[in-house]
Design a protein around this motif. Structure first.
Motif, mmCIF file in Angstrom:
data_model
loop_
_atom_site.group_PDB
_atom_site.id
_atom_site.type_symbol
_atom_site.label_atom_id
_atom_site.label_comp_id
_atom_site.label_asym_id
_atom_site.label_seq_id
_atom_site.Cartn_x
_atom_site.Cartn_y
_atom_site.Cartn_z
ATOM 1 N N ARG A 8 89.556 18.375 85.386
ATOM 2 C CA ARG A 8 88.177 17.905 85.382
ATOM 3 C C ARG A 8 87.941 16.846 86.445
ATOM 4 O O ARG A 8 86.929 16.890 87.159
ATOM 5 C CB ARG A 8 87.797 17.352 83.997
ATOM 6 C CG ARG A 8 86.348 16.864 83.948
ATOM 7 C CD ARG A 8 85.978 16.264 82.609
ATOM 8 N NE ARG A 8 84.621 15.742 82.657
ATOM 9 C CZ ARG A 8 83.548 16.374 82.220
ATOM 10 N NH1 ARG A 8 83.653 17.564 81.662
ATOM 11 N NH2 ARG A 8 82.339 15.831 82.326
ATOM 12 N N VAL A 48 82.684 26.694 83.618
ATOM 13 C CA VAL A 48 81.888 25.476 83.471
ATOM 14 C C VAL A 48 80.627 25.814 82.681
ATOM 15 O O VAL A 48 79.836 26.665 83.088
ATOM 16 C CB VAL A 48 81.501 24.876 84.843
ATOM 17 C CG1 VAL A 48 80.638 23.633 84.654
ATOM 18 C CG2 VAL A 48 82.740 24.552 85.655
ATOM 19 N N GLU A 49 80.441 25.164 81.565
ATOM 20 C CA GLU A 49 79.265 25.369 80.735
ATOM 21 C C GLU A 49 78.222 24.298 81.067
ATOM 22 O O GLU A 49 78.508 23.106 81.034
ATOM 23 C CB GLU A 49 79.628 25.290 79.256
ATOM 24 C CG GLU A 49 78.450 25.594 78.327
ATOM 25 C CD GLU A 49 78.853 25.580 76.864
ATOM 26 O OE1 GLU A 49 77.945 25.628 76.018
ATOM 27 O OE2 GLU A 49 80.065 25.498 76.587
ATOM 28 N N ALA A 52 73.951 18.255 81.780
ATOM 29 C CA ALA A 52 75.346 17.898 81.508
ATOM 30 C C ALA A 52 76.204 19.140 81.657
ATOM 31 O O ALA A 52 75.702 20.267 81.700
ATOM 32 C CB ALA A 52 75.471 17.312 80.102
ATOM 33 N N TRP A 53 77.515 18.936 81.749
ATOM 34 C CA TRP A 53 78.407 20.081 81.870
ATOM 35 C C TRP A 53 79.724 19.784 81.182
ATOM 36 O O TRP A 53 80.093 18.627 80.970
ATOM 37 C CB TRP A 53 78.645 20.449 83.336
ATOM 38 C CG TRP A 53 79.332 19.382 84.159
ATOM 39 C CD1 TRP A 53 78.736 18.357 84.833
ATOM 40 C CD2 TRP A 53 80.739 19.248 84.373
ATOM 41 N NE1 TRP A 53 79.670 17.577 85.467
ATOM 42 C CE2 TRP A 53 80.919 18.112 85.199
ATOM 43 C CE3 TRP A 53 81.855 19.957 83.953
ATOM 44 C CZ2 TRP A 53 82.172 17.679 85.611
ATOM 45 C CZ3 TRP A 53 83.111 19.533 84.373
ATOM 46 C CH2 TRP A 53 83.259 18.401 85.195
ATOM 47 N N SER A 54 80.432 20.850 80.859
ATOM 48 C CA SER A 54 81.759 20.719 80.249
ATOM 49 C C SER A 54 82.581 21.930 80.631
ATOM 50 O O SER A 54 82.044 22.996 80.973
ATOM 51 C CB SER A 54 81.643 20.602 78.726
ATOM 52 O OG SER A 54 81.031 21.770 78.188
ATOM 53 N N GLN A 68 84.812 24.965 79.693
ATOM 54 C CA GLN A 68 85.030 25.800 78.529
ATOM 55 C C GLN A 68 86.514 25.828 78.182
ATOM 56 O O GLN A 68 87.373 25.786 79.060
ATOM 57 C CB GLN A 68 84.531 27.227 78.803
ATOM 58 C CG GLN A 68 83.040 27.304 79.099
ATOM 59 C CD GLN A 68 82.617 28.680 79.591
ATOM 60 O OE1 GLN A 68 83.448 29.553 79.762
ATOM 61 N NE2 GLN A 68 81.318 28.843 79.822
ATOM 62 N N SER A 69 86.791 25.876 76.898
ATOM 63 C CA SER A 69 88.193 25.895 76.478
ATOM 64 C C SER A 69 88.837 27.192 76.914
ATOM 65 O O SER A 69 88.232 28.259 76.879
ATOM 66 C CB SER A 69 88.285 25.763 74.959
ATOM 67 O OG SER A 69 87.584 26.824 74.334
#
Length: 412
Positions: free
Chosen positions: A357, A395-396, A405-407, A409-410
């Motif tokens: 990240r 990337v979500e 915002a973003w995170s 993904q597992s």
């Protein structure tokens, strides 16, 4: 002076040329104007003018004022006189993209031609590029009518400013254009067969003056010299024979009375030049260089190196933002960047380095910024495509009332 730009007139490649020319005419002070007539018919005329003024301010380091005259039939007598006044008082006159025949149609008044000729006699500089440059010769090429509309090859009357310095010619910018790929688009999209036909229509004493893309031909009447600057060359062609100069200074008499040699032309059956391994656009070449760096980093599983290459590619787009190139070139640069982004996503999903990240965050922020810009400009297809690319990379993206915002993904 007369400066003829083959293309790229507001690109980083030509910035130093403008700076040098302006330095030569700025004693005691600079009075630079932008003529908007060539692109006056376009819906985005205001945007082109704003971007050009910003280019001179931010990159060349000087102010240039707009001398507006977009349509002869709609301008009032006062507006026309204001245009002539600004044109007459300027010592640096710049004009660029648009339609050569449209500009000439609205510059038909002898007062415009006389004020441009006065610049040459008074030591000013007329710096014309692309479409405007076509109007400098005795004969002008109706490029859009022939290439886009399908009109028969022909010439129209030009300003003949170059006749003032003893060069009777037809100016052809984009002389080395290679956008066609499978068909010949050299010679301002005419190709060799049409150029031969057009050449046969010119009087015996009129030559063709070709200026390559991202190249400037600077004619100094006082010094009786011609200087070629930029990545390409300047070609004089007459009846199928030519002479070419690159990155040099030579006597003006050689331009008006060249010793020409037979022109090297491709097989008429193919009608296109041999590829030389390069792209016509410096912007695309720079992006491809960073793309190669990125692919090398991918092979080494170097996330830092891939992110750096993508960010540098984005910097290329920013550096060339002022250049009024076509969307095709920008699309090719974006394609290089998207390819690296997708392959970076594959690397991450395949088990890239831990703590990925912190390495990809700067890149994702840039892509989200580009997506936000696309949404503000209502380019929703581009915005959706960027979101899809990010999703493909794991990337979500979450759009919230407080922002985006973003995170990550597992991974399974």
């Amino acid at each position: 002076m007369i400066a003829i730009f083959g293309s790229g007139e507001t690109s980083p490649a030509m910035t130093s040329v403008h700076q040098e020319l302006i330095a030569r005419v700025s004693d005691p002070q600079l009075n630079a104007v932008l003529l908007d007539t060539p692109f006056g018919f376009q819906e985005n005329a205001d945007e082109i003018a704003t971007r050009t003024i910003a280019y001179f301010r931010e990159h060349v380091g000087c102010e240039i004022r707009l001398a507006s005259y977009r349509h002869g039939g709609r301008a009032t007598a006062l507006e026309f006189e204001q245009f002539l006044s600004r044109l007459g008082n300027a010592n640096y006159v710049f004009a660029g993209p648009g339609s050569p025949t449209y500009a000439l149609r609205h510059w038909h008044d002898g007062a415009v031609r006389e004020r441009l000729r006065a610049k040459l006699r008074q030591g000013g500089c007329v710096a014309f590029a692309s479409a405007a440059a076509i109007g400098l010769g005795a004969y002008a090429l109706p490029v859009y009518e022939i290439y886009k509309v399908g009109a028969d090859p022909s010439w129209t009357e030009g300003l003949d400013l170059l006749g003032e310095v003893g060069v009777r010619c037809a100016v052809i910018p984009h002389y080395d254009n290679r956008e066609g790929g499978t068909h010949d688009t050299r010679f301002c999209y005419m190709g060799e067969p049409r150029l031969r036909l057009l050449e046969s229509m010119l009087p015996e004493d009129v030559l063709i003056l070709g200026v390559d893309e991202y190249t400037a031909c600077i004619i100094d009447f006082e010094a009786q010299s011609v200087t070629v600057r930029g990545r390409g060359g300047v070609t004089v062609r007459r009846r199928g024979t030519d002479r070419r100069w690159q990155r040099t200074t030579f006597a003006l008499s050689e331009l008006s009375h060249p010793q020409v040699a037979p022109a090297a032309v491709p097989d008429s059956a193919s009608g296109r030049p041999e590829p030389d391994g390069t792209d016509g656009s410096p912007m695309v070449e720079q992006a491809r260089e960073w793309g190669a760096h990125g692919r090398d980093a991918l092979d080494r599983r170097d996330v830092d190196g891939v992110v750096a290459a993508i960010l540098e590619t984005e910097n290329v787009l920013n550096a060339w933002a002022a250049d009024l190139v076509g969307t095709d070139e920008r699309d090719r640069v974006r394609a290089e960047m998207r390819n690296l982004v997708v392959r970076l996503g594959d690397l991450v999903r395949g088990g890239g380095r831990e703590g990925v990240r912190e390495y990809v965050a700067p890149l994702i922020d840039v892509l989200l910024s580009l997506r936000g810009e696309a949404r503000r400009e209502q380019r929703f297809k581009d915005a959706d495509r960027l979101r899809a690319i990010l999703a493909q990379c794991g990337v979500e993206v979450q759009d919230t009332p407080s922002g985006t915002a973003w995170s990550l993904q597992s991974q399974n």
